[in-house]
Design an enzyme around this catalytic site. Structure first.
Site, PDB file in Angstrom:
ATOM      1  N   SER A  68      50.206  52.781  42.926  1.00  0.00           N
ATOM      2  CA  SER A  68      49.862  52.347  41.570  1.00  0.00           C
ATOM      3  C   SER A  68      51.043  52.239  40.615  1.00  0.00           C
ATOM      4  O   SER A  68      50.879  51.771  39.494  1.00  0.00           O
ATOM      5  CB  SER A  68      48.815  53.275  40.964  1.00  0.00           C
ATOM      6  OG  SER A  68      47.555  52.944  41.480  1.00  0.00           O
ATOM      7  N   LYS A  71      51.456  48.917  39.241  1.00  0.00           N
ATOM      8  CA  LYS A  71      50.630  48.424  38.124  1.00  0.00           C
ATOM      9  C   LYS A  71      51.472  48.225  36.854  1.00  0.00           C
ATOM     10  O   LYS A  71      51.145  47.388  36.015  1.00  0.00           O
ATOM     11  CB  LYS A  71      49.454  49.380  37.859  1.00  0.00           C
ATOM     12  CG  LYS A  71      48.418  49.389  39.014  1.00  0.00           C
ATOM     13  CD  LYS A  71      47.299  50.375  38.770  1.00  0.00           C
ATOM     14  CE  LYS A  71      46.081  50.212  39.674  1.00  0.00           C
ATOM     15  NZ  LYS A  71      46.174  50.813  40.994  1.00  0.00           N
ATOM     16  N   TYR A 193      47.572  42.084  45.106  1.00  0.00           N
ATOM     17  CA  TYR A 193      47.455  43.437  44.557  1.00  0.00           C
ATOM     18  C   TYR A 193      47.908  44.489  45.590  1.00  0.00           C
ATOM     19  O   TYR A 193      48.701  45.389  45.276  1.00  0.00           O
ATOM     20  CB  TYR A 193      45.998  43.682  44.117  1.00  0.00           C
ATOM     21  CG  TYR A 193      45.678  45.134  43.834  1.00  0.00           C
ATOM     22  CD1 TYR A 193      46.157  45.760  42.686  1.00  0.00           C
ATOM     23  CD2 TYR A 193      44.911  45.875  44.733  1.00  0.00           C
ATOM     24  CE1 TYR A 193      45.880  47.100  42.442  1.00  0.00           C
ATOM     25  CE2 TYR A 193      44.630  47.214  44.483  1.00  0.00           C
ATOM     26  CZ  TYR A 193      45.108  47.827  43.345  1.00  0.00           C
ATOM     27  OH  TYR A 193      44.850  49.145  43.105  1.00  0.00           O
ATOM     28  N   TYR A 245      45.522  58.356  35.108  1.00  0.00           N
ATOM     29  CA  TYR A 245      44.082  58.286  35.382  1.00  0.00           C
ATOM     30  C   TYR A 245      43.293  59.188  34.447  1.00  0.00           C
ATOM     31  O   TYR A 245      43.632  59.318  33.274  1.00  0.00           O
ATOM     32  CB  TYR A 245      43.779  58.626  36.850  1.00  0.00           C
ATOM     33  CG  TYR A 245      44.669  57.942  37.815  1.00  0.00           C
ATOM     34  CD1 TYR A 245      44.695  56.551  37.883  1.00  0.00           C
ATOM     35  CD2 TYR A 245      45.497  58.651  38.662  1.00  0.00           C
ATOM     36  CE1 TYR A 245      45.520  55.900  38.770  1.00  0.00           C
ATOM     37  CE2 TYR A 245      46.322  57.994  39.563  1.00  0.00           C
ATOM     38  CZ  TYR A 245      46.332  56.629  39.610  1.00  0.00           C
ATOM     39  OH  TYR A 245      47.149  55.995  40.481  1.00  0.00           O
ATOM     40  N   VAL A 263      49.151  56.960  44.339  1.00  0.00           N
ATOM     41  CA  VAL A 263      48.642  57.866  45.372  1.00  0.00           C
ATOM     42  C   VAL A 263      49.604  58.053  46.548  1.00  0.00           C
ATOM     43  O   VAL A 263      49.325  58.830  47.460  1.00  0.00           O
ATOM     44  CB  VAL A 263      47.249  57.454  45.907  1.00  0.00           C
ATOM     45  CG1 VAL A 263      46.185  57.604  44.830  1.00  0.00           C
ATOM     46  CG2 VAL A 263      47.249  56.066  46.504  1.00  0.00           C
TER      47      VAL A 263
HETATM   48  N1  GLN Z   1      46.366  50.892  46.650  1.00  0.00           N
HETATM   49  C1  GLN Z   1      45.619  51.927  46.022  1.00  0.00           C
HETATM   50  C2  GLN Z   1      44.198  51.481  45.781  1.00  0.00           C
HETATM   51  O1  GLN Z   1      44.011  50.356  45.419  1.00  0.00           O
HETATM   52  C3  GLN Z   1      46.308  52.306  44.734  1.00  0.00           C
HETATM   53  C4  GLN Z   1      45.622  53.432  44.057  1.00  0.00           C
HETATM   54  C5  GLN Z   1      46.541  54.379  43.345  1.00  0.00           C
HETATM   55  O2  GLN Z   1      47.726  54.559  43.594  1.00  0.00           O
HETATM   56  N2  GLN Z   1      45.924  55.100  42.467  1.00  0.00           N
HETATM   57  O3  GLN Z   1      43.252  52.202  45.974  1.00  0.00           O
END
Ligand code: GLN
Length: 312
Positions: A68, A71, A193, A245, A263
């Site tokens: 993430s 993002k 993505y 989050y 993650v």
């Molecule tokens: N690739 C992961 C997902 O889409 C990314 C989630 C994350 O790092 N929180 O679930």
């Protein structure tokens, strides 16, 4: 310039040693099977000053799945090309829900709460799929350019694993498509993505790459600013409110810096005007944030405030 100040270098190393005490806590993400094999005993720290001085400790050179953290890059690119029009399709408020939650998406008619939950990042990605002929290649090129590391690449195994286990992200994408909030085909958007999530970069790469958020949009790569100063300030504000989050409030209380976690165990944090920081340790708490990584940032933030007040 690596290790320009020997006392700062020693300080970063001492934080890495102290944060290692937290290595037993948390669990490595396993909902993406290719991530489950990550070694839980790793801990890396990299700090990059706005002048380009670099301080690293532990496993700072080891590439990991940025997940993430991508993002932030997606959002920077989309804001650059679409400006504030983006906010008609994605919100600016914390979700208070897990990053892959679908609940609000239905009741809020396909408009995700913010660009740092999965649904939000998928809408942001939709903009990029519209804007670029080869969006996946573009993401890899930008990551290489910003980090100054031509070896940065997309991990094909992680990408395949994310694709295979895409049900939840696909559900979010189809729901948004049903509400008219996705212009491109779901598969094309998801592929881009996941490719961003599957970029492999080290703490060192990431501290350098995200330095533009600490430097009013100016990159370590030189040349034109990547984004205008006001945009960097706004991205930092969003990281502060939604980057961790549903634990963004806890983290703001403990650390008090804009940050974004992934993650894969990475966290990027920004001291606006001064420093970009990346920490990495794969074991996560229940919100999906690195346990040892958060502790390292807590120690760094504490140290920086002593430094500012001139107390030891
Ligand atoms: N690739 C992961 C997902 O889409 C990314 C989630 C994350 O790092 N929180 O679930």
């Amino acid at each position: 310039r690596p290790g320009a100040s020997s006392s700062l270098q020693a300080w970063v190393e001492s934080i890495e040693r102290r944060a290692r005490s937290r290595l037993g806590g948390g669990r490595v993400a396993d909902y993406i099977p290719a991530l489950a094999t990550q070694p839980a005993d790793r801990l890396g720290i990299a700090l990059c000053t706005r002048d380009g001085d670099l301080y690293t400790a532990g496993d700072a050179e080891e590439p990991f799945s940025i997940q993430s953290l991508s993002k932030v890059l997606l959002l920077s690119l989309a804001l650059r090309s679409h400006g504030d029009a983006l906010w008609q399709r994605v919100g600016l408020n914390p979700s208070g829900m897990p990053f892959n939650s679908l609940m609000q998406l239905e009741s809020e008619r396909g408009k995700p709460r913010n660009p740092f939950i999965n649904a939000g990042a998928i809408v942001v990605t939709d903009h990029l799929v519209s804007a670029y002929a080869t969006p996946v290649k573009h993401l890899q090129d930008i990551a290489r350019h910003l980090s100054g590391n031509p070896a940065v690449r997309i991990d094909r195994e992680v990408l395949a694993s994310e694709w295979q286990h895409r049900a939840r992200n696909a559900a979010a994408a189809y729901l948004m498509k049903a509400f008219g909030n996705l212009n491109n085909e779901v598969d094309a958007v998801l592929e881009t993505y996941f490719a961003g999530c599957a970029l492999r970069m080290s703490c060192r790469d990431l501290a350098i790459a995200f330095n533009y958020l600490a430097a009013d949009g100016v990159t370590q790569a030189g040349g034109q600013p990547f984004i205008p100063p006001a945009m960097a300030q706004r991205i930092n504000a969003l990281m502060f409110t939604s980057g961790m989050y549903d634990a963004a409030g806890d983290f703001a209380y403990r650390v008090g810096l804009p940050a974004k976690s992934g993650v894969g165990g990475g966290i990027v944090a920004i001291v606006p005007g001064e420093l970009s920081i990346c920490v990495w340790s794969p074991a996560l708490d229940t919100s999906g944030n690195s346990v040892a990584g958060q502790y390292a940032l807590e120690l760094i933030a504490e140290g920086l405030s002593h430094l500012r007040r001139g107390t030891p």
